[in-house]
Design a protein around this motif. Structure first.
Motif, PDB file in Angstrom:
ATOM      1  N   TYR A   1      -7.059  -3.683   0.829  1.00  0.00           N
ATOM      2  CA  TYR A   1      -7.088  -3.322  -0.283  1.00  0.00           C
ATOM      3  C   TYR A   1      -7.461  -1.763  -1.291  1.00  0.00           C
ATOM      4  CZ  TYR A   1      -8.243  -8.728   0.517  1.00  0.00           C
ATOM      5  OH  TYR A   1      -8.165  -9.811   1.129  1.00  0.00           O
ATOM      6  N   TYR A   2      -6.950  -1.762  -1.538  1.00  0.00           N
ATOM      7  CA  TYR A   2      -7.091  -0.551  -2.200  1.00  0.00           C
ATOM      8  C   TYR A   2      -6.844  -0.331  -3.683  1.00  0.00           C
ATOM      9  CZ  TYR A   2      -2.153  -1.536  -3.774  1.00  0.00           C
ATOM     10  OH  TYR A   2      -1.098  -2.108  -3.841  1.00  0.00           O
TER      11      TYR A   2
ATOM     12  N   GLY B   1      -9.846   2.071   0.517  1.00  0.00           N
ATOM     13  CA  GLY B   1     -10.008   1.045   0.662  1.00  0.00           C
ATOM     14  C   GLY B   1     -10.300   0.894   2.071  1.00  0.00           C
TER      15      GLY B   1
ATOM     16  N   VAL C   1      -4.993  -1.294  -9.011  1.00  0.00           N
ATOM     17  CA  VAL C   1      -5.799  -1.827  -7.467  1.00  0.00           C
ATOM     18  C   VAL C   1      -5.203  -2.963  -6.962  1.00  0.00           C
ATOM     19  CG1 VAL C   1      -7.416  -3.175  -7.445  1.00  0.00           C
ATOM     20  CG2 VAL C   1      -7.800  -1.207  -9.168  1.00  0.00           C
TER      21      VAL C   1
ATOM     22  N   GLU D   1       0.951  -1.066  -0.203  1.00  0.00           N
ATOM     23  CA  GLU D   1      -0.141   0.220  -0.139  1.00  0.00           C
ATOM     24  C   GLU D   1       0.792   0.881   0.082  1.00  0.00           C
ATOM     25  OE1 GLU D   1       0.729  -1.167   4.004  1.00  0.00           O
ATOM     26  OE2 GLU D   1       0.413  -2.619   2.239  1.00  0.00           O
TER      27      GLU D   1
ATOM     28  N   GLY E   1      -3.954  -5.264  -3.448  1.00  0.00           N
ATOM     29  CA  GLY E   1      -4.176  -5.503  -2.001  1.00  0.00           C
ATOM     30  C   GLY E   1      -3.137  -6.019  -1.428  1.00  0.00           C
TER      31      GLY E   1
END
Length: 942
Positions: free
Chosen positions: A934-935, A244, A911, A135, A913
């Protein structure tokens, strides 16, 4: 009129002549256009970028000939010569095929290829930042070989290499644009909580292992360098938006968001400015373990229960019920009883935040490589920090302000780093003192005992219960009675008491800690190579640092005012190539002096040989010595951490720590002791029993030597090669430690003298058989103090005489399968110590023996689309730290991301995770389990 027309035509001619226009196209080796490539006039702050189709138009007042540099993430730089106006260029950028060709500066303080570096080095550049699956770019560093990240909380991750790590990792140095990012009072780096925005990061370099020869005392176990983008070279406005969820069993699903913006502009080729801002908010990982530290198999029904993430229950005592009731010994008996604690969840706000901002002015007064930089950084964070206890850090701020002068041959920089602990408090003492604000310990234990005794006797005499059954029921009744009216979370009374406690800096009644410590630092380096016709690369440099400790007596013994001390150092390094530039010699030596210790010389010698007809094999060996000065806390701490009183061992600190303790009634009645005594910190070093001897039932005195610097001798060998499409990088090391910095726990009696007491027997000889002058009466009183419970556990700061060694190695193989990137690496780490001789020594090695990491991806699977996958497996290991010890199970983590570029919007969408398998894990005892993140991110003008 004719003259006016003539002048106008002349001016138009001059203007048209002064305007040089260059056009062209930038493509890759497959003739695909490269959008967003940078086109920069070499030596000037002028440039442009390519459009969606890779085309560009560059206008300048510069007259040919000149050069243009073309750069793009994932491609090797290319410099083209411009010889005439209106020239059209066709530029083909080659993909960077090997990591070994990347340029690093950290290993020798001079630019060199990783391939030729004299020591191990890892690099994380623009391409890696763009493609990271984590992230954040900082989290992505854990995918590098040999690099560990221990996750303390969502916003606080601690990086380490080659073992010996805790969250208070003072063996590892982190530099942000040359500034030490260590929190001055805490003595360790808070990850990237108050560090650098990923939009401004140009590269990250990591040197595993000792580097004292060039970087001094802090560079003992590794260094991380974060280098930012220069506003002359990277202009424009860029931004990112991330959103996220974090997923954890204990905390549920929580929204996570991160935003950042960077603005940079060169007003001319003499002045440029930049500014950065990033803000992250989310829910921290909840820590909710109720494992009983004293008896892992029991639960809260244990009268002496001490839960891992339950606080306040550390306050315990042995209740002698027979003595309290005046009954014959053995009638009711005795038991260890602890007060009822509070779960961490009601004591800490798990809202996590990181706000970072910086501003810089870059001045090139002569429009050449001489540059003056004014830079200010400030960060504010809210997180959970785990040290001796778990600390709720709210509104912590750290500032860095720097003035630097540099060119390609030298730099001179001065900066100041200061911190403010904000509204930080100790969750353990918050619980303890909320309990005490409601009811004193003496009253609570009295209420417990007065209920337990009749309940126990009644259960046997009237209830017909067995002693065990009666004891169980009596303990339940006693706790209910003692807890009647207890402040309960969620009530106004609890909140009022809690607020008072966390805003009180006196740990006897409060929980707040105050820290406004700072240090001032100046360092410089000069490379004489250009003055000696590049015969060799000869560098000299030095540094000076002054610490100013200011905790107002809440951490350090600075109740009477700030404490100051300083250290300085100087070094020299020579690099020379021989044998057709195949053999490279590097020799360094540094002298450092701390005002409390003798000076220390740190030498380093390295030989690297490049072999093969294509010069594609490199073999290196090196040996160096290093050292680590005791930290500010090792020297001047004076803190009651609950489980022990921590007293630093600077000579001037021993008499600063003065504490008052209540003396037992038995000692007052039988020995004539006063109701209270004062204990000076010096007693922990000169009048104490070893806790190990108490546990063995044979009390023996111990004298603890004052702390001095720790030393290391590090041996390393390595091999790097480019064989076809395969890049190989392997290294091995062996470290020998002496004067290993260690903590010891000792028991300080409230009265009497311990010297000469061995195995519970008073004597007049010391542990080496030398006759000493002792008072037998005072020796006996020290033993009686133990029997009466009149003693306190202290933690001292000293050095071990144990032979401690560590060794290990890494191997990494990277290749390309078509357009796919594939790599795998393995790390081995081992500690070598004779546990039989030193069973109580806590080394805090804290690293798995085996680690495996792998990555697989493609930056251009199809047009503008890429992906990356990272895999990590960690072997189980034993975690050792002041908060708690325990086994860390093996874990497997999978991270992944897909990204899509939209050149027309100058944007990249991603996208991804981390820990997408959802198997929660932890890297230290006491922290929350690490769940999944998750982002979705949108980066503009990356």
């Amino acid at each position: 009129m004719k003259r006016l027309m003539f002048i106008s035509l002349m001016l138009l001619g001059v203007i048209s002549y002064a305007q040089t226009t260059i056009q062209g196209k930038v493509v890759d080796e497959n003739n695909e256009p490269i959008p967003g490539a940078n086109v920069v006039l070499v030596g000037k702050a002028e440039g442009t970028t390519t459009d969606f189709d890779g085309n560009f138009t560059f206008n300048t007042s510069e007259r040919p000939p000149f050069q243009l540099r073309f750069t793009s993430i994932g491609f090797s730089d290319f410099v083209a010569s411009v010889t005439s106006n209106n020239q059209t260029l066709s530029i083909t950028l080659k993909e960077a095929n090997t990591l070994l060709d990347e340029i690093v500066i950290s290993a020798s303080r001079t630019p060199e290829r990783i391939f030729e570096s004299p020591v191990s080095v890892e690099r994380f550049g623009l391409k890696e930042i763009k493609n990271t699956t984590a992230e954040s770019f900082y989290g992505g560093l854990q995918n590098l070989k040999g690099v560990d990240i221990n996750t303390n909380s969502l916003t606080f991750q601690s990086i380490n290499t080659r073992g010996f790590a805790t969250f208070a990792n003072n063996r590892f140095l982190q530099l942000v644009d040359g500034m030490d990012n260590t929190a001055p009072g805490l003595n360790f780096v808070l990850g990237n909580l108050v560090g650098m925005s990923e939009l401004d990061v140009q590269s990250v370099e990591i040197l595993p292992g000792a580097s004292s020869a060039l970087y001094g005392a802090g560079a003992f176990n590794g260094i991380l360098f974060m280098n930012s983008k220069n506003p002359f070279d990277f202009q424009g406005i860029s931004a990112y938006f991330k959103g996220g969820v974090t997923v954890q069993d204990a905390a549920g699903n929580n929204f996570y968001k991160d935003f950042g913006v960077r603005a940079a502009h060169a007003f001319s080729d003499r002045i440029a400015v930049k500014a950065n801002l990033s803000v992250l908010t989310g829910e921290d990982w909840h820590a909710n373990s109720i494992v009983d530290l004293n008896n892992p198999g029991s639960d809260r029904s244990n009268p002496a229960y001490n839960g891992l993430n339950v606080y306040g229950d550390e306050v315990s005592t042995t209740l002698n019920f027979d003595a309290a009731a005046g009954l014959p010994t053995g009638t009711v008996g005795s038991a260890v009883v602890s007060r009822t604690g509070y779960d961490e969840a009601v004591l800490a706000d798990y809202g996590a935040e990181s706000v970072k901002a910086d501003f810089a002015v870059h001045i090139r007064p002569f429009a050449d490589d001489f540059e003056i930089i004014l830079n200010s950084r400030i960060g504010r964070g809210t997180t959970i920090y785990q040290g001796a206890n778990r600390y709720a850090v709210s509104g912590f701020t750290m500032q860095q302000h720097k003035l630097e002068l540099k060119n390609k041959n030298f730099f001179l920089r001065g900066y100041i780093v200061s911190e403010n602990s904000g509204d930080a408090y100790d969750t353990r003492f918050a619980a303890i003192n909320v309990n005490r604000a409601w009811k004193s310990d003496v009253q609570w234990f009295t209420d417990y005992a007065s209920t337990y005794i009749p309940a126990y006797l009644g259960g046997i005499q009237q209830g017909g219960l067995t002693p065990e059954q009666s004891s169980t029921q009596a303990h339940v009744a006693a706790r209910q009675a003692a807890d009647t009216g207890r402040l309960m979370p969620g009530t106004a009374a609890f909140q009022s008491a809690f607020n008072q406690v966390i805003n009180n800096g006196d740990l006897t009644t409060g929980a707040k800690f105050i820290d406004k410590t700072k240090f001032r630092h100046i360092n410089g380096n000069y490379n004489f190579a250009h003055l000696i016709d590049n015969w060799a690369d000869l560098q000299v440099g030095g540094s000076f640092r002054e610490y100013v400790l200011n905790s107002q007596g809440t951490i350090f013994t600075d109740i009477d005012g700030p404490i100051s001390y300083n250290e300085y150092g100087a070094y020299v390094q020579l690099q020379k190539k021989f044998m057709d530039d195949r053999l490279k010699f590097t020799g360094s030596a540094r002298y450092d002096k701390n005002e409390f210790f003798d000076g220390f010389v740190s030498p380093r010698v390295s030989l690297a040989y490049t072999a093969g007809e294509d010069r594609n094999h490199n073999i290196r060996v090196s040996v160096q010595q290093g050292f680590r000065n005791p930290t500010t806390q090792d020297l001047f701490i004076g803190l009651d951490a609950g489980s022990a009183v921590l007293v630093g061992s600077a000579p001037s600190n021993l008499d600063r720590d003065i504490r008052t303790y209540n003396v037992s009634q038995a000692a007052q009645d039988n020995l004539g002791q006063p109701t209270m005594v004062q204990i000076v910190g010096r007693a922990a070093y000169e009048n104490a029993f070893s806790t190990g001897s108490l546990g063995a039932g044979a009390p023996s005195y111990v004298e603890t030597p004052l702390v001095k610097p720790e030393e290391i001798t590090a041996f390393e060998a390595g091999y790097r090669a480019q064989i076809g499409k395969f890049t190989i990088d392997l290294s091995g090391y062996y470290n020998k430690y002496s004067s290993f910095l260690a903590n010891t726990a000792v028991a300080v009696p409230f009265y009497g003298e311990t010297k000469g007491i061995i195995d519970g027997v008073p004597g007049n000889v010391d542990s080496e058989g030398n006759t000493i002058d002792v008072d037998p009466v005072q020796q006996q009183r020290a033993l009686q103090a133990l029997g009466n419970g009149d003693y306190r556990i202290y933690q001292t700061y000293t050095n071990s005489d144990a032979d401690i060694n560590s060794f290990g190695g890494t191997i990494g193989v990277d290749t390309k399968l078509g357009n796919f990137d594939l790599g795998v690496n393995y790390t081995y780490a081992e500690l070598d110590i004779d546990r039989g001789l030193y069973p109580d020594l806590r080394t805090n090695f804290n690293t798995p023996k085996h680690k495996v990491k792998a990555h697989f991806g493609n930056t251009n699977l199809f047009k503008n689309f890429g992906f990356n996958v990272n895999y990590r497996w960690s072997d189980s290991y034993y975690w050792e730290a002041s908060f708690a010890d325990g086994d860390i199970p093996a874990f497997t983590v999978l991270d992944a991301q897909i990204n899509y570029a939209v050149p027309s919007m100058k944007s990249v969408f991603k996208v991804g995770g981390s820990n997408i398998l959802g198997d929660e894990y932890y890297t230290a005892i006491g922290t929350g389990f690490i769940g999944s993140i998750y982002y979705l991110s949108w980066t503009i003008n990356p």
